[in-house]
Structures are given as C-alpha cells and as structure tokens.
Design a protein around this motif. Structure first.
Motif, mmCIF file in Angstrom:
data_model
loop_
_atom_site.group_PDB
_atom_site.id
_atom_site.type_symbol
_atom_site.label_atom_id
_atom_site.label_comp_id
_atom_site.label_asym_id
_atom_site.label_seq_id
_atom_site.Cartn_x
_atom_site.Cartn_y
_atom_site.Cartn_z
ATOM 1 N N LEU A 30 2.318 10.718 -1.811
ATOM 2 C CA LEU A 30 2.985 10.701 -0.511
ATOM 3 C C LEU A 30 4.479 10.916 -0.738
ATOM 4 C CD1 LEU A 30 0.359 9.194 0.701
ATOM 5 C CD2 LEU A 30 2.022 8.386 2.342
ATOM 6 N N SER A 38 0.897 4.061 -2.792
ATOM 7 C CA SER A 38 0.552 5.430 -2.433
ATOM 8 C C SER A 38 1.564 6.434 -2.964
ATOM 9 C CB SER A 38 0.434 5.564 -0.916
ATOM 10 O OG SER A 38 1.697 5.437 -0.308
ATOM 11 N N ARG A 39 2.685 5.946 -3.426
ATOM 12 C CA ARG A 39 3.674 6.822 -4.068
ATOM 13 C C ARG A 39 3.057 7.532 -5.269
ATOM 14 N NH1 ARG A 39 8.412 4.866 -7.892
ATOM 15 N NH2 ARG A 39 9.713 6.730 -7.878
ATOM 16 N N HIS A 40 2.157 6.858 -5.954
ATOM 17 C CA HIS A 40 1.542 7.431 -7.150
ATOM 18 C C HIS A 40 0.453 8.450 -6.796
ATOM 19 C CE1 HIS A 40 3.739 4.614 -9.599
ATOM 20 N NE2 HIS A 40 3.331 3.637 -8.807
ATOM 21 N N VAL A 41 0.032 8.453 -5.535
ATOM 22 C CA VAL A 41 -0.975 9.415 -5.101
ATOM 23 C C VAL A 41 -0.322 10.692 -4.595
ATOM 24 C CG1 VAL A 41 -3.024 9.710 -3.629
ATOM 25 C CG2 VAL A 41 -2.414 7.462 -4.463
ATOM 26 N N LEU A 68 0.831 -1.214 0.000
ATOM 27 C CA LEU A 68 0.000 0.000 0.000
ATOM 28 C C LEU A 68 0.861 1.259 0.000
ATOM 29 C CD1 LEU A 68 -2.851 -1.059 2.434
ATOM 30 C CD2 LEU A 68 -2.969 -0.767 -0.046
ATOM 31 N N LEU A 69 1.963 1.230 0.742
ATOM 32 C CA LEU A 69 2.865 2.388 0.731
ATOM 33 C C LEU A 69 3.478 2.598 -0.651
ATOM 34 C CD1 LEU A 69 4.711 2.118 4.142
ATOM 35 C CD2 LEU A 69 3.244 3.982 3.366
#
Length: 58
Positions: A23, A18-21, A14-15
């Motif tokens: 964070l 989430s790089r693509h979102v 998930l981390l």
C-alpha cells in the motif's frame, strides 16, 4: 472510549503491516499512522491502569 481506542489501534496496526504488502499511501503517512498507533496504545494502557486502581466498594 476504550472500545474506540481498541479499534483505532487495530486499524493503525493493520495499516502499518499493510505497508509490507505494497500500500503506497501508508509509506507517505507512515509516521502519522505510527504516532496514532502509539497514542491509542498509550490511551488503552491509561484506561487499564485506571481500572486497576479502582477500589472495590465495601
């Protein structure tokens, strides 16, 4: 231990996603998170292989 590895690999996945979102701290520690993810997957595979090798009691 197997359950712990599942949680670690899921959190790392998930981390990484989430790089693509956006964070920003994931970009700084990308390779650390990726190596934890790969290690957790390897651990899960080893537990799976060990369970497959167990001989049922007669």
């Amino acid at each position: 231990m197997k359950n712990f590895l599942w949680w670690v690999s899921t959190a790392a996945c998930l981390l990484l996603l989430s790089r693509h979102v956006g964070l920003s701290f994931v970009n700084d520690y990308y390779w650390w998170i990726a190596s934890v993810f790969i290690a957790a997957l390897l651990g899960q595979f080893l537990f799976w292989a060990a369970e497959k090798r167990k001989v049922p009691a007669k």
